[in-house]
Design an enzyme around this catalytic site. Structure first.
Site, PDB file in Angstrom:
ATOM      1  N   TYR A  22      -6.666  16.140  -2.954  1.00 56.45           N
ATOM      2  CA  TYR A  22      -6.273  14.954  -1.891  1.00 56.45           C
ATOM      3  C   TYR A  22      -4.951  15.553  -1.142  1.00 56.45           C
ATOM      4  O   TYR A  22      -3.793  15.093  -1.052  1.00 56.45           O
ATOM      5  CB  TYR A  22      -5.905  13.825  -2.699  1.00 56.45           C
ATOM      6  CG  TYR A  22      -6.927  13.341  -3.336  1.00 56.45           C
ATOM      7  CD1 TYR A  22      -8.017  12.444  -3.075  1.00 56.45           C
ATOM      8  CD2 TYR A  22      -6.915  13.403  -4.893  1.00 56.45           C
ATOM      9  CE1 TYR A  22      -8.831  11.797  -3.789  1.00 56.45           C
ATOM     10  CE2 TYR A  22      -7.732  12.925  -5.731  1.00 56.45           C
ATOM     11  CZ  TYR A  22      -8.742  12.073  -5.058  1.00 56.45           C
ATOM     12  OH  TYR A  22      -9.747  11.554  -6.092  1.00 56.45           O
ATOM     13  N   ASP A  72      -2.744  13.813  -5.414  1.00 56.55           N
ATOM     14  CA  ASP A  72      -2.007  12.486  -4.749  1.00 56.55           C
ATOM     15  C   ASP A  72      -3.145  11.678  -3.979  1.00 56.55           C
ATOM     16  O   ASP A  72      -3.341  11.853  -2.733  1.00 56.55           O
ATOM     17  CB  ASP A  72      -1.234  13.290  -3.372  1.00 56.55           C
ATOM     18  CG  ASP A  72      -0.383  12.268  -2.587  1.00 56.55           C
ATOM     19  OD1 ASP A  72      -0.394  10.988  -3.015  1.00 56.55           O
ATOM     20  OD2 ASP A  72       0.412  12.713  -1.882  1.00 56.55           O
ATOM     21  N   CYS A 106       7.237  -7.180   5.352  1.00 55.03           N
ATOM     22  CA  CYS A 106       8.403  -6.828   4.401  1.00 55.03           C
ATOM     23  C   CYS A 106       8.315  -8.064   3.383  1.00 55.03           C
ATOM     24  O   CYS A 106       7.885  -9.168   3.781  1.00 55.03           O
ATOM     25  CB  CYS A 106       9.573  -6.884   5.303  1.00 55.03           C
ATOM     26  SG  CYS A 106       9.853  -5.429   6.049  1.00 55.03           S
ATOM     27  N   CYS A 161       6.066 -12.661   9.854  1.00 51.73           N
ATOM     28  CA  CYS A 161       5.528 -11.375   9.730  1.00 51.73           C
ATOM     29  C   CYS A 161       5.476 -10.920   8.247  1.00 51.73           C
ATOM     30  O   CYS A 161       6.418 -11.441   7.395  1.00 51.73           O
ATOM     31  CB  CYS A 161       6.472 -10.280  10.283  1.00 51.73           C
ATOM     32  SG  CYS A 161       6.004  -8.670   9.930  1.00 51.73           S
ATOM     33  N   CYS A 184      16.041  -9.314   9.340  1.00 51.41           N
ATOM     34  CA  CYS A 184      15.078  -9.504  10.476  1.00 51.41           C
ATOM     35  C   CYS A 184      14.698 -11.111  10.804  1.00 51.41           C
ATOM     36  O   CYS A 184      14.385 -11.827  10.073  1.00 51.41           O
ATOM     37  CB  CYS A 184      13.966  -8.774  10.261  1.00 51.41           C
ATOM     38  SG  CYS A 184      12.560  -8.942  11.442  1.00 51.41           S
ATOM     39  N   CYS A 207      10.925  -4.008  15.741  1.00 52.98           N
ATOM     40  CA  CYS A 207      10.952  -3.883  14.160  1.00 52.98           C
ATOM     41  C   CYS A 207      12.048  -3.277  13.326  1.00 52.98           C
ATOM     42  O   CYS A 207      12.481  -2.120  13.727  1.00 52.98           O
ATOM     43  CB  CYS A 207       9.521  -3.155  13.707  1.00 52.98           C
ATOM     44  SG  CYS A 207       9.398  -2.786  11.879  1.00 52.98           S
ATOM     45  N   GLN A 260       4.100  11.297   5.025  1.00 51.11           N
ATOM     46  CA  GLN A 260       4.856  10.200   4.524  1.00 51.11           C
ATOM     47  C   GLN A 260       5.735   9.542   5.736  1.00 51.11           C
ATOM     48  O   GLN A 260       6.350  10.436   6.652  1.00 51.11           O
ATOM     49  CB  GLN A 260       6.062  10.899   3.470  1.00 51.11           C
ATOM     50  CG  GLN A 260       5.097  11.516   2.290  1.00 51.11           C
ATOM     51  CD  GLN A 260       4.643  10.288   1.290  1.00 51.11           C
ATOM     52  OE1 GLN A 260       5.468   9.196   1.335  1.00 51.11           O
ATOM     53  NE2 GLN A 260       3.876  10.334   0.529  1.00 51.11           N
ATOM     54  N   GLU A 281      -9.646  18.423   0.365  1.00 51.53           N
ATOM     55  CA  GLU A 281      -9.207  17.342   1.241  1.00 51.53           C
ATOM     56  C   GLU A 281     -10.489  16.711   2.006  1.00 51.53           C
ATOM     57  O   GLU A 281     -11.301  17.678   2.506  1.00 51.53           O
ATOM     58  CB  GLU A 281      -8.181  17.653   2.256  1.00 51.53           C
ATOM     59  CG  GLU A 281      -7.555  16.783   3.356  1.00 51.53           C
ATOM     60  CD  GLU A 281      -7.582  15.352   2.745  1.00 51.53           C
ATOM     61  OE1 GLU A 281      -7.849  14.380   3.769  1.00 51.53           O
ATOM     62  OE2 GLU A 281      -6.521  15.184   1.971  1.00 51.53           O
ATOM     63  N   CYS A 306       1.035   5.794  -4.985  1.00 52.05           N
ATOM     64  CA  CYS A 306       1.761   4.903  -4.175  1.00 52.05           C
ATOM     65  C   CYS A 306       1.216   3.440  -4.676  1.00 52.05           C
ATOM     66  O   CYS A 306       1.546   2.436  -4.164  1.00 52.05           O
ATOM     67  CB  CYS A 306       1.247   4.964  -2.716  1.00 52.05           C
ATOM     68  SG  CYS A 306      -0.206   4.677  -2.267  1.00 52.05           S
TER      69      CYS A 306
END
Length: 413
Positions: free
Chosen positions: A274, A342, A77, A74, A66, A153, A245, A298, A369
């Site tokens: 969650y 989660d 990434c 940017c 990129c 992108c 996701q 939730e 995550c």
């Protein structure tokens, strides 16, 4: 400018070096390299820097695909300058280091590829663009409010780029999110400046248009704003920018991993905390059957509505709205055979860990995550009688430092 010998990887897309006895966190470098770095931030304890010249390159270094990936550009990434194999090895090192440092767990980690991303590009199905004062779209620079305008992108899914939002000016907008579902639908969510309206330019693909109302709420301006995502034989509805996701292969990959670890049996009582729009709850409910039960919690109202619609053919699965730390007491949940969690990036926290441990489930499956908050919570679970039995890590965010983990905890009782 300083010359640095680059050491190991650190959590967050950095590598660690030292200069005059101080720790330097360096971006755009790789372990083992010798670089010239520009100091970008200085604190009393450490420095931050960007590698602007590579004097001795790692064999894992590649030219970023990129044009916006590099120092001062940017910030989206972190690892475009590394091969995909090296990126996964770096992420595995980070997960292992966090487990060791924060939870006292020594474990070899393998980060697995997630199907659906060619060469680590073209995978992100939900992209949030920031807008300059003039309404030009781009992405924020690293640790900055400045925006790097972009024409396209490379990690965005081709269906996102089909909409063509970058080709237009979005005056009075703070940002624009583009969503492409596996059902072939598009949505554009506009975040207007306060007390302003945004004129929507002609787009290159049909899309629902929604206005971000803040606090996770959006209001349709054109179209229903309802998207559909297919996982296996089941279709899930997701309202607007509700959580799903972003990697096209992640939902099915994570569902398979969760069910493999949870091993739900007919007649069991399972919790999905969650639970979002009900991805894991659906899989659990299908496995426990009508002689069992699934209870989901939730906090987002739109996600609760979606989950209830997605589970309507599984009446033994119930979803209620609330914060996990309150809902378990409010609904008098005292036990469970198994629990799936989660949580957001901030993790569970000690209060929720303690409450979950009180349910005396034989097994817990933790989807995370963020390896740092995962490791922190695993340490607290260990104090309460739950040990890490197994862990898988997935490269659900190629080119970035992010990694998705699924951990199985089992009770010592």
């Amino acid at each position: 400018m300083v010359e640095l010998e680059v050491g190991p990887v650190a959590h967050g897309g950095w590598c660690v070096a030292r200069h005059e006895g101080r720790v330097v966190f360096v971006r755009h470098a790789l372990p083992g390299e010798r670089v010239v770095a520009e100091i970008t931030e200085e604190t009393t304890r450490f420095l931050r820097a960007d590698a602007v010249e590579i004097l001795e390159a790692s064999p894992d270094r590649v030219t970023p695909p990129c044009p916006y990936a590099g120092p001062g550009l940017c910030g989206g990434c972190d690892w475009q300058h590394a091969t995909l194999e090296a990126q996964r090895a770096l992420k595995a090192s980070v997960v292992a280091e966090q487990l060791s440092r924060l939870a006292g767990i020594t474990r070899d980690v393998l980060v697995e590829e997630v199907p659906g991303a060619k060469d680590g590009l073209g995978w992100r199905t939900r992209v949030q663009f920031a807008a300059t004062r003039e309404g030009v779209l781009g992405f924020r620079k690293h640790r900055s409010h400045d925006i790097q305008p972009v024409e396209a992108c490379l990690i965005a899914h081709p269906s996102v780029e089909e909409v063509g939002v970058e080709a237009h000016t979005w005056r009075n907008s703070m940002g624009v999110e583009v969503i492409a579902s596996s059902g072939g639908e598009h949505a554009v969510v506009i975040a207007p400046k306060p007390r302003s309206s945004v004129a929507v330019p002609p787009l290159e693909a049909p899309a629902s248009i929604l206005v971000n109302q803040g606090k996770g709420r959006s209001e349709p301006r054109h179209g229903s704003g309802m998207l559909h995502e297919q996982v296996g034989d089941r279709v899930f509805q997701v309202t607007g920018s509700g959580f799903w996701q972003v990697h096209p292969g992640a939902a099915e990959t994570l569902l398979d991993a969760v069910l493999s670890y949870a091993a739900p049996e007919p007649g069991e009582w399972a919790l999905d905390l969650y639970c979002g729009v009900g991805l894991f709850a659906a899989g659990l409910a299908e496995a426990v059957g009508p002689s069992g039960a699934v209870f989901g919690v939730e906090n987002e109202a739109a996600a609760v509505r979606d989950a209830r619609a997605n589970l309507r053919d599984l009446p033994w699965a119930q979803v209620e709205r609330g914060r996990v730390e309150d809902a378990l007491d409010r609904f008098e949940i005292e036990r469970a055979d198994l629990v799936v969690v989660d949580p957001p990036r901030s993790g569970l926290g000690r209060e929720v860990v303690t409450r979950i441990a009180s349910l005396e489930a034989s097994r817990l499956v933790y989807v995370s995550c963020d390896p740092a908050t995962l490791a922190r919570d695993l340490a607290w679970f260990a104090e309460l009688g739950y040990d890490l039995a197994d862990l898988r890590a997935f490269d659900a965010f190629p080119m970035t430092h992010h990694v998705e983990c699924v951990a199985l905890l089992v009770s010592r009782r």
